[in-house]
Design an enzyme around this catalytic site. Sequence first.
Site, short mmCIF file in Angstrom:
data_model
loop_
_atom_site.label_atom_id
_atom_site.label_comp_id
_atom_site.label_asym_id
_atom_site.label_seq_id
_atom_site.Cartn_x
_atom_site.Cartn_y
_atom_site.Cartn_z
N PRO A 128 106.81 38.36 -49.50
CA PRO A 128 106.56 39.69 -49.60
C PRO A 128 107.11 40.33 -50.82
O PRO A 128 106.69 41.44 -51.17
CB PRO A 128 107.33 40.16 -48.19
CG PRO A 128 107.44 39.07 -47.25
CD PRO A 128 107.70 37.86 -48.10
N GLY A 129 108.20 39.73 -51.34
CA GLY A 129 108.65 40.42 -52.21
C GLY A 129 108.30 40.14 -53.77
O GLY A 129 108.60 40.63 -54.75
N GLY A 131 104.81 37.39 -55.80
CA GLY A 131 104.16 36.30 -55.98
C GLY A 131 103.98 35.61 -57.42
O GLY A 131 104.07 34.58 -57.68
N SER A 132 104.02 36.79 -58.38
CA SER A 132 103.79 36.29 -59.63
C SER A 132 104.87 35.35 -60.30
O SER A 132 104.95 34.46 -60.79
CB SER A 132 103.49 37.21 -60.61
OG SER A 132 102.43 38.07 -60.31
N THR A 158 96.57 31.41 -47.10
CA THR A 158 95.41 31.29 -46.71
C THR A 158 95.39 30.18 -45.73
O THR A 158 96.39 29.39 -45.99
CB THR A 158 94.49 30.84 -47.93
OG1 THR A 158 94.65 32.22 -48.81
CG2 THR A 158 93.00 30.47 -47.54
N GLU A 245 94.54 24.24 -58.49
CA GLU A 245 94.03 25.25 -57.72
C GLU A 245 93.29 26.47 -58.83
O GLU A 245 92.21 26.88 -58.40
CB GLU A 245 95.37 26.18 -57.46
CG GLU A 245 95.10 27.35 -56.95
CD GLU A 245 95.99 28.14 -56.13
OE1 GLU A 245 97.12 27.58 -56.00
OE2 GLU A 245 95.87 29.38 -55.60
N GLY A 342 71.06 48.86 -56.09
CA GLY A 342 70.98 49.93 -55.91
C GLY A 342 71.53 50.17 -54.44
O GLY A 342 72.58 49.69 -54.30
C1 FAD Z 1 93.54 36.84 -50.11
C2 FAD Z 1 94.80 36.22 -50.50
C3 FAD Z 1 95.03 34.96 -50.35
C4 FAD Z 1 96.18 34.25 -51.08
N1 FAD Z 1 96.50 33.05 -50.59
C5 FAD Z 1 97.68 32.34 -50.89
C6 FAD Z 1 98.12 31.27 -50.48
O1 FAD Z 1 97.49 30.65 -49.64
N2 FAD Z 1 99.41 30.79 -50.78
C7 FAD Z 1 100.18 31.41 -51.49
O2 FAD Z 1 101.33 31.10 -51.72
N3 FAD Z 1 99.67 32.72 -52.11
C8 FAD Z 1 98.70 33.35 -51.62
N4 FAD Z 1 98.16 34.59 -52.35
C9 FAD Z 1 99.08 35.24 -53.05
C10 FAD Z 1 98.83 35.26 -54.39
O3 FAD Z 1 98.67 34.09 -55.35
C11 FAD Z 1 99.39 36.49 -55.13
O4 FAD Z 1 99.11 37.67 -54.59
C12 FAD Z 1 99.57 36.56 -56.64
O5 FAD Z 1 100.08 35.60 -57.06
C13 FAD Z 1 100.04 37.91 -57.11
O6 FAD Z 1 101.36 38.11 -56.47
P1 FAD Z 1 101.66 39.50 -55.99
O7 FAD Z 1 100.64 39.62 -55.07
O8 FAD Z 1 103.03 39.28 -55.19
O9 FAD Z 1 101.78 40.63 -57.19
P2 FAD Z 1 102.82 40.98 -58.09
O10 FAD Z 1 103.62 39.50 -58.63
O11 FAD Z 1 103.69 41.88 -57.33
O12 FAD Z 1 102.12 41.66 -59.42
C14 FAD Z 1 101.57 42.80 -59.04
C15 FAD Z 1 101.00 43.13 -60.51
O13 FAD Z 1 101.75 43.31 -61.42
C16 FAD Z 1 101.33 42.33 -62.67
N5 FAD Z 1 102.34 41.72 -63.22
C17 FAD Z 1 103.56 40.85 -62.66
N6 FAD Z 1 104.24 40.36 -63.36
C18 FAD Z 1 103.78 40.85 -64.64
C19 FAD Z 1 104.21 40.60 -65.98
N7 FAD Z 1 105.01 39.51 -66.36
N8 FAD Z 1 103.42 40.99 -67.08
C20 FAD Z 1 102.39 41.78 -66.57
N9 FAD Z 1 102.19 42.06 -65.43
C21 FAD Z 1 102.78 41.47 -64.47
C22 FAD Z 1 100.38 41.30 -61.83
O14 FAD Z 1 99.44 40.66 -62.76
C23 FAD Z 1 99.70 42.47 -60.89
O15 FAD Z 1 98.46 42.95 -61.35
C24 FAD Z 1 96.83 35.15 -51.72
C25 FAD Z 1 96.76 36.38 -52.01
C26 FAD Z 1 95.58 37.06 -51.40
C27 FAD Z 1 95.45 38.65 -51.83
#
Ligand code: FAD
Length: 382
Positions: A128-129, A131-132, A158, A245, A342
């Site tokens: 939740p906190g 993913g990147s 997923t 992936e 359209g």
């Molecule tokens: C439908 C769906 C399925 C998924 N399935 C899986 C799964 O099976 N397993 C799993 O582990 N995860 C899964 N994910 C998670 C997905 O990999 C993450 O949503 C993704 O990696 C982004 O992380 P976050 O959502 O926490 O965004 P954040 O990391 O919070 O990023 C938010 C925004 O900030 C930007 N940002 C962050 N850091 C930087 C930086 N250093 N410089 C510039 N911009 C930055 C990002 O590009 C993004 O635009 C899934 C997500 C979705 C929506």
Amino acid sequence: MKVFGEHHEMFRATVRAFVEREVMPHVEAWEAAGRIPKTIWPRMGELGFLGIEYDEKYGGAGADLFTTAVLHEECARSRSGSFAMAVGVHTDMASPHLYWTGSEPLKEKYLPAICRGEKLCAIAVTEPGGGSDVAAIRTRATRDGAHYVLNGSKMFITNGALADLYFVAARVEAGETTRRHRGISMFLVERETPGFGVSRTLAKTGMLASDTAELSFQDARVPAENLLGREGVGFYEVMRVFQRERLVAGLHAVAMSERALEDTMAYVRERQAFGGPLSEKQTVRHKLADLATLIEAGRWLTYAACQAYAGGDDAVREVSMAKLFTAEMANRVAYDCVQLHGGYGYMREYAIERFARDVRLFTIGGGTSEIMKEIIAKELDL
Ligand SMILES: Cc1cc2nc3c(=O)[nH]c(=O)nc-3n(C[C@H](O)[C@H](O)[C@H](O)COP(=O)(O)OP(=O)(O)OC[C@H]3O[C@@H](n4cnc5c(N)ncnc54)[C@H](O)[C@@H]3O)c2cc1C
């Protein structure tokens, strides 16, 4: 340039027939239900689709990366991004953690069931906190005798609601910021593990047939032998599997875009406006020519990345470029194809509407476009 051989094309015909007969007629029902029935997995296992590159001794087919590419291209042509994604997660995003780093007893225990489609896999890295920033994960694993005790939660997973096996990234030494990367390990967690639970299934914009869940670990006791590889190598393993992936994501983006273009070409040939079919208007023709060119560029960037990866290179630059380009490309294709439809392009009854919602995920999932650019910039020595 020839990428696929005769055996790949034979395999393509088998997958295509399966997708046309056993997937496409059900896509709308699966979207409405928010899930893909679990019966599809043993069927795909029976057809030999679920362990393509794995050794035959575990029930795999011992085939090559381009056979895997055929599987994903054909699944993506189903007009269901959800189906393609669910398959990709099982075969190429989650189970490689076991195949590449699991102990022999662990592989013998689980891989045959994974290849037969009896055990569905999920990969749980995102929290939740965030993913990147994978190195910042907070789910904790504490060694306690013959077990690790996991506490924390995972987000956006997923296959999360329906999986049997979860490949989970957790921090073994809690609270240590100096060992950000080296504090992470991967664990194989069975669904029935006490203390593990699916907190909720998440409602989404697209990919509606794919179940996406939040997971919770509350003193979940995982046998110590379910640690994948050594303690502390998890971050690097996550990055290694991310390469695969991202290749699969590129293959999906290209094949889905190609299908959307075909659907749009069929539509503009039929649709009449101002005394003739839309396909005769020059701006429409040029727009479609641009999209076809873009898709072709995406295809060859992805195949080049596949070739570099299959040849044993780390291919980080090629894979990241392919992921970035195809994700952005698919969204451009979606925007223009909806426009060419359209008002019908905005209606649920047209597959192009689902395509546009599904591909929105591509610039976010599996590493966002911004993160791809960061990786590419690093590869450029910036
Ligand atoms: C439908 C769906 C399925 C998924 N399935 C899986 C799964 O099976 N397993 C799993 O582990 N995860 C899964 N994910 C998670 C997905 O990999 C993450 O949503 C993704 O990696 C982004 O992380 P976050 O959502 O926490 O965004 P954040 O990391 O919070 O990023 C938010 C925004 O900030 C930007 N940002 C962050 N850091 C930087 C930086 N250093 N410089 C510039 N911009 C930055 C990002 O590009 C993004 O635009 C899934 C997500 C979705 C929506």
